[in-house]
Write an enzyme that holds these catalytic residues in place. Structure first.
Site, PDB file in Angstrom:
ATOM      1  CB  ILE A 160      -0.947  -0.021   1.221  1.00 21.71           C
ATOM      2  CG1 ILE A 160      -2.027  -1.089   1.035  1.00 21.71           C
ATOM      3  CG2 ILE A 160      -1.596   1.354   1.425  1.00 21.71           C
ATOM      4  CD1 ILE A 160      -2.872  -1.341   2.260  1.00 21.71           C
ATOM      5  CG  LEU A 188       9.887   5.239  11.054  1.00 23.41           C
ATOM      6  CD1 LEU A 188       8.578   5.965  10.739  1.00 23.41           C
ATOM      7  CD2 LEU A 188      11.052   6.229  11.106  1.00 23.41           C
ATOM      8  CG  ASN A 241       1.521   2.134   4.812  1.00 20.93           C
ATOM      9  OD1 ASN A 241       0.451   1.544   4.688  1.00 20.93           O
ATOM     10  ND2 ASN A 241       2.663   1.655   4.309  1.00 20.93           N
ATOM     11  CE1 TYR A 255      -1.533  -4.648  11.609  1.00 20.93           C
ATOM     12  CE2 TYR A 255      -3.714  -5.653  11.695  1.00 20.93           C
ATOM     13  CZ  TYR A 255      -2.762  -4.905  11.019  1.00 20.93           C
ATOM     14  OH  TYR A 255      -3.049  -4.419   9.768  1.00 20.93           O
ATOM     15  CE  LYS A 310      -2.607  -1.399  11.467  1.00 17.26           C
ATOM     16  NZ  LYS A 310      -2.036  -0.354  10.623  1.00 17.26           N
ATOM     17  CB  VAL A 325      -5.142  -4.644   0.442  1.00 21.42           C
ATOM     18  CG1 VAL A 325      -4.396  -3.957  -0.694  1.00 21.42           C
ATOM     19  CG2 VAL A 325      -6.298  -3.770   0.919  1.00 21.42           C
ATOM     20  CB  THR A 342       0.274  -6.072   0.242  1.00 17.68           C
ATOM     21  OG1 THR A 342       0.108  -6.868   1.431  1.00 17.68           O
ATOM     22  CG2 THR A 342      -0.794  -4.984   0.207  1.00 17.68           C
TER      23      THR A 342
END
Length: 256
Positions: free
Chosen positions: A19, A62, A88, A152, A156, A185, A187
């Site tokens: 993405i 990061l 993201n 996770y 989110k 999605v 990916t």
């Protein structure tokens, strides 16, 4: 539609693949300048070449607030401004309630959430000058649950809460803040997950069949189109929103 993004400088965490990569490519097509914060060196280099140098690749993760501050300083040093931030980067790491521990749960939240705050915190002085925009990439799992991924999903959900909180706090500066909630999605990360099943093709067909619109997954480019619109002044009166780009997966009857 001209989105008026020419020479706008946009920070994108995880901006080289999936993405994030689609967002970077879309911004390049619009004449914007993506600052791609992602350790994937090959893909990052390809995007900088596509932009004919009007892009910056910072090949690191990061992991800390210092990493985020360094990314902001590098962007300002290179281009003199910041007009937007796309949060993201992250990974569905499978840290659950039963199969997990308080220690790995805390680490999962740190990996998926803390850099969202830190990157915006350090970019804020520049965003105030530009009256920029922030887009947080969250997930439908924040509102539906998934099972076996407490860390996770907690991160989110927090991203959605921070979207509303920042939208309120930043009203005086005319900085807009919105979130996108993808569902299914396809990916590279998704491909890796599908391959863990005994019959990947059968599992993929099963998931596609559950998606109401077109019986297909959302493409990374479809998520990118929404993100790029939200970064632009064409979305000048949209803030504090949670936007679902998922072919109706979250809200429509999957028996359709």
């Amino acid at each position: 539609m001209n989105l008026h993004l020419q020479d706008k400088v946009i920070l994108i965490s995880g901006g080289a693949k999936g993405i994030g990569g689609a967002i970077s490519r879309g911004l390049i097509e619009e004449g914007a300048i993506p600052v791609i914060i992602d350790p994937s060196e090959k893909e990052g280099k390809e995007l900088v070449e596509l932009a004919v140098g009007k892009a910056l690749h910072l090949p690191w993760r990061l992991f800390s607030a210092e990493d985020c501050e360094k990314a902001v300083l590098e962007a300002v040093r290179a281009f003199g401004r910041i007009d937007g931030v796309v949060n993201n980067a992250g990974a569905n790491d499978g840290v659950g309630l039963e199969k997990g521990s308080p220690e790995v749960f805390a680490q999962s939240i740190a990996n998926n959430l803390h850099h969202y705050y830190s990157l915006v915190h350090f970019a804020l002085p520049e965003l105030k000058k530009s009256q920029g925009a922030i887009v947080n990439i969250s997930s439908k799992t924040a509102v539906t649950g998934q099972g076996g991924t407490s860390g996770y999903v907690a991160a989110k959900g927090a991203q959605l809460a921070l979207t509303r909180e920042w939208a309120v706090e930043l009203l005086p500066y005319h900085i807009r803040v919105n979130a996108i909630l993808p569902a299914e999605v396809y990916t590279p990360m998704y491909e890796s997950w599908i391959q863990t099943f005994p019959n990947p093709e059968e599992k993929l067909a099963e998931i596609n069949h559950r998606i109401p619109l077109g019986k297909r997954m959302t493409t990374p480019e479809e998520i990118a189109s929404m993100a790029i619109f939200l970064l632009s002044n064409r979305a000048s009166h949209i803030t504090g929103q949670h936007l679902y780009v998922d072919g109706g997966y979250t809200h429509l009857d999957r028996a359709l």
